[in-house]
Design an enzyme around this catalytic site. Structure first.
Site, mmCIF file in Angstrom:
data_model
loop_
_atom_site.group_PDB
_atom_site.id
_atom_site.type_symbol
_atom_site.label_atom_id
_atom_site.label_comp_id
_atom_site.label_asym_id
_atom_site.label_seq_id
_atom_site.Cartn_x
_atom_site.Cartn_y
_atom_site.Cartn_z
ATOM 1 N N CYS A 74 -30.333 13.986 -58.211
ATOM 2 C CA CYS A 74 -31.256 13.233 -57.352
ATOM 3 C C CYS A 74 -31.718 12.003 -58.123
ATOM 4 C CB CYS A 74 -32.452 14.126 -57.019
ATOM 5 S SG CYS A 74 -33.734 13.310 -56.048
ATOM 6 N N ASN A 75 -31.404 10.829 -57.583
ATOM 7 C CA ASN A 75 -31.813 9.591 -58.250
ATOM 8 C C ASN A 75 -33.326 9.477 -58.322
ATOM 9 O OD1 ASN A 75 -29.217 7.638 -58.443
ATOM 10 N ND2 ASN A 75 -29.064 8.947 -56.651
ATOM 11 N N THR A 76 -33.990 9.885 -57.239
ATOM 12 C CA THR A 76 -35.447 9.733 -57.161
ATOM 13 C C THR A 76 -36.132 10.622 -58.206
ATOM 14 O OG1 THR A 76 -35.105 9.390 -54.800
ATOM 15 C CG2 THR A 76 -37.363 9.693 -55.533
ATOM 16 N N CYS A 184 -28.510 7.082 -53.759
ATOM 17 C CA CYS A 184 -29.172 8.327 -53.340
ATOM 18 C C CYS A 184 -28.043 9.296 -53.028
ATOM 19 C CB CYS A 184 -30.027 8.065 -52.102
ATOM 20 S SG CYS A 184 -30.610 9.580 -51.299
#
Ligand code: DGL
Length: 284
Positions: A74-76, A184
């Site tokens: 997960c990039n976030t 994402c």
């Protein structure tokens, strides 16, 4: 850590399955445990404190399950929480970042579009990537609220999702972008729809293969399990209320039927319930 221990993978939801698939492809003999925090998705518009707490809870869940490494798919969660995870946990934490560098290196038009969550695009990590490599190209950052939800609901081909994609992507192409970064992991499941909209001359990049290569390197530092004579297992968990719905969505995204169990992320003592639930999964 025993080399036969599984690799843990987590995401805010089902998007990280795109990373799971890349790891499975690269490491066909490794057991993998995947946990989707779909009960709390999307992370993209949450506060940094909330995202950090959830990343810690997901990592605790995987550590309690006996994994030898954790992949933040997960990039976030990566941009907000990876430093905390690396401080707090002693096992390898492998994370990903939007493929801005390779996009800048490969663009011919000199314009790159980056599709990601607002949190990711506003992060110091993306700012650093743009600062380090941005002199060589124009980088347009495009937040895409709504697209994570489309994938969580498996509505990749709905008219509403098509409208959203058109709304976010068309201005990037009009501005001259020839390379789009999917920043994402959920958006990997929209790559076909995006490519159909922009045509074959636009390059679409994501980070899943690069993360899988990193996982291979880390696993080789312990001991890579030999392929052959051993069938890899995978287990899938979700924090969503309905495991039935989660099983349907994940099976569709993976292209094979999987059973998804409930992850009580605040209560890691679930190992007993999990025994006997392993599934044999062939490589995609
Ligand atoms: N797959 C997550 C990512 O890569 C989605 C974040 C969200 O839930 O908003 O950023």
């Amino acid at each position: 850590m025993k080399s036969t221990a599984p690799i843990g993978v987590f995401d805010s939801g089902v998007g990280g399955l795109s990373v799971y698939q890349a790891i499975r492809h690269a490491l066909p003999a490794e057991d993998i445990i995947y946990v989707a925090d779909s009960g709390n998705a999307p992370y993209g518009d949450r506060t940094p404190g909330f995202i950090e707490d959830r990343a810690v809870a997901m990592t605790e869940f995987l550590v309690a399950s006996g994994v030898k490494a954790v992949v933040v798919a997960c990039n976030t969660a990566t941009v907000i929480a990876v430093e905390r995870l690396r401080r707090q946990f002693s096992l390898p934490i492998i994370a990903l970042e939007p493929a801005i560098k390779p996009a800048i290196e490969s663009t011919k038009s000199g314009v790159v579009g980056v599709l990601a969550t607002r949190r990711t695009l506003e992060s110091p990590a993306v700012e650093r990537l743009c600062r380090e490599y941005g002199a060589r190209a124009r980088v347009i950052l495009q937040p895409c609220p709504g697209l994570v939800e489309s994938v969580e609901l498996c509505e990749m081909d709905s008219p509403a999702t098509a409208d959203l994609i058109q709304h976010y992507v068309a201005p990037l192409i009009a501005a001259g972008a020839d390379t789009l970064v999917l920043g994402c992991t959920h958006y990997a499941y929209l790559a076909r729809q995006i490519q159909a909209l922009v045509g074959p001359n636009i390059t679409i990049l994501d980070s899943s293969a690069a993360v899988a290569r990193q996982v291979v390197r880390r696993v080789e530092m312990t001991e890579r399990l030999p392929f052959g004579g051993r069938s890899a297992h995978a287990q899938f968990f979700t924090t969503a209320a309905s495991t039935r719905q989660a099983s349907a969505v994940m099976s569709l995204l993976l292209g094979q039927t999987v059973e998804v169990l409930h992850a009580e992320s605040d209560c890691p003592g679930i190992t007993d319930r999990r025994q006997g639930q392993k599934q044999d999964l062939s490589c995609p």
